[in-house]
Design an enzyme around this catalytic site. Structure first.
Site, PDB file in Angstrom:
ATOM      1  N   GLY A  13       2.472  55.554  13.934  1.00  0.00           N
ATOM      2  CA  GLY A  13       2.205  56.474  12.816  1.00  0.00           C
ATOM      3  C   GLY A  13       3.446  57.266  12.434  1.00  0.00           C
ATOM      4  N   ARG A  74       2.265  49.303  12.583  1.00  0.00           N
ATOM      5  CA  ARG A  74       1.532  48.953  13.801  1.00  0.00           C
ATOM      6  C   ARG A  74       1.520  47.434  13.777  1.00  0.00           C
ATOM      7  NH1 ARG A  74      -1.364  54.062  12.808  1.00  0.00           N
ATOM      8  NH2 ARG A  74      -0.845  55.294  14.645  1.00  0.00           N
ATOM      9  N   ASP A 105       2.952  57.067  22.430  1.00  0.00           N
ATOM     10  CA  ASP A 105       2.730  56.428  23.736  1.00  0.00           C
ATOM     11  C   ASP A 105       2.384  54.943  23.607  1.00  0.00           C
ATOM     12  OD1 ASP A 105       0.233  57.283  22.739  1.00  0.00           O
ATOM     13  OD2 ASP A 105      -0.654  57.188  24.728  1.00  0.00           O
ATOM     14  N   THR A 128       4.822  62.249  17.833  1.00  0.00           N
ATOM     15  CA  THR A 128       3.389  62.188  17.522  1.00  0.00           C
ATOM     16  C   THR A 128       2.966  63.575  17.055  1.00  0.00           C
ATOM     17  OG1 THR A 128       1.181  62.280  18.523  1.00  0.00           O
ATOM     18  CG2 THR A 128       2.970  62.238  20.053  1.00  0.00           C
ATOM     19  N   ASP A 132       0.481  64.590  22.265  1.00  0.00           N
ATOM     20  CA  ASP A 132      -0.238  64.175  23.477  1.00  0.00           C
ATOM     21  C   ASP A 132       0.497  63.076  24.240  1.00  0.00           C
ATOM     22  OD1 ASP A 132      -0.637  62.295  21.531  1.00  0.00           O
ATOM     23  OD2 ASP A 132      -2.752  61.972  21.948  1.00  0.00           O
ATOM     24  N   ARG A 174      -6.594  62.439  17.265  1.00  0.00           N
ATOM     25  CA  ARG A 174      -7.495  61.339  17.644  1.00  0.00           C
ATOM     26  C   ARG A 174      -8.185  61.616  18.972  1.00  0.00           C
ATOM     27  NH1 ARG A 174      -4.189  55.942  17.600  1.00  0.00           N
ATOM     28  NH2 ARG A 174      -2.579  57.499  17.821  1.00  0.00           N
TER      29      ARG A 174
END
Ligand code: ADP
Length: 325
Positions: A13, A74, A105, A128, A132, A174
């Site tokens: 992303g 992606r 990640d 990100t 996270d 998310r």
């Protein structure tokens, strides 16, 4: 002696600050006299040989721009061995020995596979908006995303107050409540609903009970998209059933949290990490991710990188209770 060649790409992303990281890495490569090549569209571009020579001039005036000049993707194909082999052949054809990978990640998991199978050295840079990822206190994009969310919530507060309404504002996240918690506290939200705790709904009921009779009050409830409740619309339904006399509204902030000019903090974090990635190559470090821990650059082996869980301790719950009084 000719130094080894480096490639750089962005994967997963997009976030604000990617261009600042690319710029710093390209300038550092030039400073340490490495040849650097950009790969367009992340792992997809590796497979399709979308390679682009970069030099100091190619990264002029991009520090303030959102998105990524290298584009991102992606890639389902990269999960298949036959396509990965094509990617490795392309890297070898261009004599690339080191890959700077700016990703989350998920991309770092792909990087481990790439490093193991091809022998190419991968240096990661964490990005990100969800913050996270392990191996760093802050990832590129998080500060901008929380500031965008904060500004949007402040604006929604004006409508909520003018019409004496309860607004559910859904922010990204998310699996993580970092944006919701930071932006929620910064906007004085009456409720913050995040995936890491199931005590948040009860706290919200308590607050509504306390404030039910306030004539001109407004309520803002910030909801992380990944909460087990299932998002802002589902929560609105639950509250409407319990409190039919409260007027409600929903706003989903969505992709605006990813776009636009990065904040000062994100630009500087991205700049530090971009330089640190090339310095890792120069110091002959192998397969690590550059992060900032307690204000210092630290390198963590890629195999130790994973998703990070926000810890909701009693202190945070206590503070939220204090603030709701
Ligand atoms: P992010 O890096 O933002 O977390 P994703 O989780 O979507 O984004 O991962 C980005 C890409 O990394 C995936 O589309 C895929 O190409 C690659 N990737 C992730 N996990 C693996 C894996 N186990 N093996 C190979 N490639 C992977």
């Amino acid at each position: 002696m000719t130094k080894s060649h480096i490639a750089i790409m962005t994967s997963g992303g997009d976030v604000p600050g990617l261009n600042a990281a690319i710029r710093a890495a390209v300038r550092a490569a030039s400073f340490y006299q490495y040849k650097i090549i950009g790969i367009e569209k992340g792992y997809e571009g590796l497979i399709d040989e979308a390679f682009l020579p970069l030099h100091s001039g190619s990264v002029s005036n991009i520090i303030s721009k959102g998105g990524t000049i290298l584009q991102s993707s992606r890639s389902e194909r990269f999960k298949e061995e036959k396509f990965r082999q094509i990617a490795y052949q392309n890297l070898k054809k261009h004599n690339i020995e080191h890959l700077i990978l700016i990703g989350g990640d998920g991309s770092m998991r792909g990087a481990q596979v790439l490093a193991k199978e091809s022998g190419i050295n991968v240096i990661g840079i964490p990005k990100t908006i969800d913050n996270d990822i392990t191996g760093t206190d802050f990832s590129i994009g998080f500060d901008t995303a929380t500031n965008i969310a904060m500004e949007a919530i402040d604006r929604i507060r004006d409508t909520a107050t003018s019409h004496h309404r309860l607004f559910f504002v859904e922010v990204m996240g998310r699996n993580a409540g970092y944006i919701a918690l930071e932006a929620g506290i910064a906007t004085g939200a009456e409720g913050i609903i995040i995936p890491e705790t199931n005590r948040d709904l009860q706290l919200l009921y308590d607050t509504i009970e306390q404030k039910k009779n306030w004539k001109n009050s407004s309520y803002i409830v910030v909801v992380a998209e990944g909460d087990e409740i299932g998002g802002a619309y589902r929560l609105e339904k639950t509250i409407q059933q319990k409190y039919p006399n409260i007027y409600t509204g929903v706003s989903i902030l969505g992709h605006i949290q990813r776009g636009g000019s990065p904040t000062c903090r994100d630009r500087n974090l991205a700049t530090k990490l971009g330089i640190a990635s090339i310095e890792a190559v120069n110091s002959e470090l192998k397969n690590v991710m550059a992060g900032v821990i307690h204000e210092n650059i630290q390198y963590t082996p890629l195999e130790n990188i994973g998703s990070r869980k926000l810890k909701i301790d009693d202190n945070i719950i206590k503070n939220l209770k204090i603030l709701s009084k």
